[in-house]
Enzyme design. Structure first.
Site, PDB file in Angstrom:
ATOM      1  CG  ASP A   1      -0.273  -0.516   2.488  1.00 24.81           C
ATOM      2  OD1 ASP A   1       0.923  -0.217   2.679  1.00 24.81           O
ATOM      3  OD2 ASP A   1      -0.931  -1.213   3.271  1.00 24.81           O
TER       4      ASP A   1
ATOM      5  CD  GLU B   1      -9.188   1.176   7.806  1.00 22.64           C
ATOM      6  OE1 GLU B   1      -9.315   0.300   8.689  1.00 22.64           O
ATOM      7  OE2 GLU B   1      -8.417   2.142   7.919  1.00 22.64           O
TER       8      GLU B   1
ATOM      9  CG  HIS C   1      -6.630  -2.556   8.961  1.00 20.88           C
ATOM     10  ND1 HIS C   1      -6.706  -1.807  10.108  1.00 20.88           N
ATOM     11  CD2 HIS C   1      -5.356  -2.403   8.514  1.00 20.88           C
ATOM     12  CE1 HIS C   1      -5.547  -1.215  10.336  1.00 20.88           C
ATOM     13  NE2 HIS C   1      -4.699  -1.570   9.384  1.00 20.88           N
TER      14      HIS C   1
ATOM     15  CG  ASP D   1      -9.615  -2.085  12.187  1.00 19.71           C
ATOM     16  OD1 ASP D   1      -8.606  -2.706  11.777  1.00 19.71           O
ATOM     17  OD2 ASP D   1      -9.970  -0.994  11.700  1.00 19.71           O
TER      18      ASP D   1
END
Length: 261
Positions: free
Chosen positions: A67, A143, A138, A136
């Protein structure tokens, strides 16, 4: 998926680095997908040590980004291009030409996303993709509730992710970009081997949901359950909420040495 529980981060880094080294011995020009952040640093340090000692030749290895931030200048020290060059490419003694990543400074970000997806395919695909995991669940910057079929695309970061990443920007969330280019989950799943490394108690719940929970977009990393060769390496703290931890320990202890990761 295979779950490997190790004593600490250093042990996790060593076992993954050895898997990368074994891959490079089989395929010297392998394409290694790398993640950024503090978690994978023991992997890169251990692999660089193997290169320095002559245990593996990485001269023909190739490296690709998972990314990239949108809008940071190419030379910004916290652009992921700069981070990968600094933490992976330079320590391994690779040429910058061996490195590929998305153009986060592109005027047409959508076209840059499509171009990177196509470039990965043209390169023969990723042989081993190293992944981290967010609190979370991801992976990359996919996300919660990201499509499990998603391709490389632009994403808007959640406030929590920007808070988590502010430590790389002098603790100032205002400096953290709001948008990123990320390989999509569908793109990530095309890598031949996925290796997720998680350390620390803060990742324990996300690891448990990834490994033992249902496959669900709300926990993007759970998509690894769909992959034919996915390995999750966790330290004792990150493994603390796994109900099947004894099973994972027993199966790895009994695994034939020749199988590797």
């Amino acid at each position: 998926m295979e779950v490997v529980i190790v004593p600490d981060a250093a042990a996790g880094g060593e076992i993954i680095a050895e898997a990368m080294a074994a891959l490079l011995r089989r395929k010297p020009d392998a394409l290694l997908g790398v993640a950024t952040g503090s978690t994978p640093l023991p992997v890169y340090q251990a692999l660089a040590a193997k290169v320095r000692s002559g245990a593996v030749d990485a001269a023909r290895a190739r490296v690709c980004q998972l990314d990239e931030y949108v809008g940071l200048p190419a030379g910004h020290p916290e652009s992921y291009r700069s981070v990968v060059l600094r933490e992976v490419v330079d320590p391994l003694g690779l040429s910058p030409k061996s490195f590929m990543g998305p153009d986060g400074a592109a005027t047409d970000v959508r076209a840059a996303c499509a171009a990177y997806d196509a470039a990965l395919a043209a390169a023969g695909g990723v042989d081993l993709q190293l992944l981290g995991i967010g609190t979370d669940g991801h992976i990359g910057f996919n996300e919660p509730c990201s499509s499990l079929a998603s391709r490389t695309r632009i994403k808007t970061l959640t406030e929590q992710t920007r808070v988590d990443n502010a430590r790389f920007f002098d603790g100032d969330i205002a400096q953290v970009p709001q948008h990123v280019i990320t390989q999509g989950i569908g793109t990530i799943l095309e890598a031949r081997h996925l290796v997720l490394l998680a350390t620390g108690e803060g990742k324990a719940e996300a690891v448990a949901q990834t490994v033992e929970g249902p496959v669900a977009a709300v926990v993007p990393a759970s998509a690894l359950q769909l992959h034919p060769h996915a390995t999750v390496v966790v330290d004792e703290a990150a493994a603390s909420k796994l109900k099947l931890a004894p099973y994972f320990r027993a199966t790895f202890a009994a695994k034939p040495d020749w199988q590797g990761l």
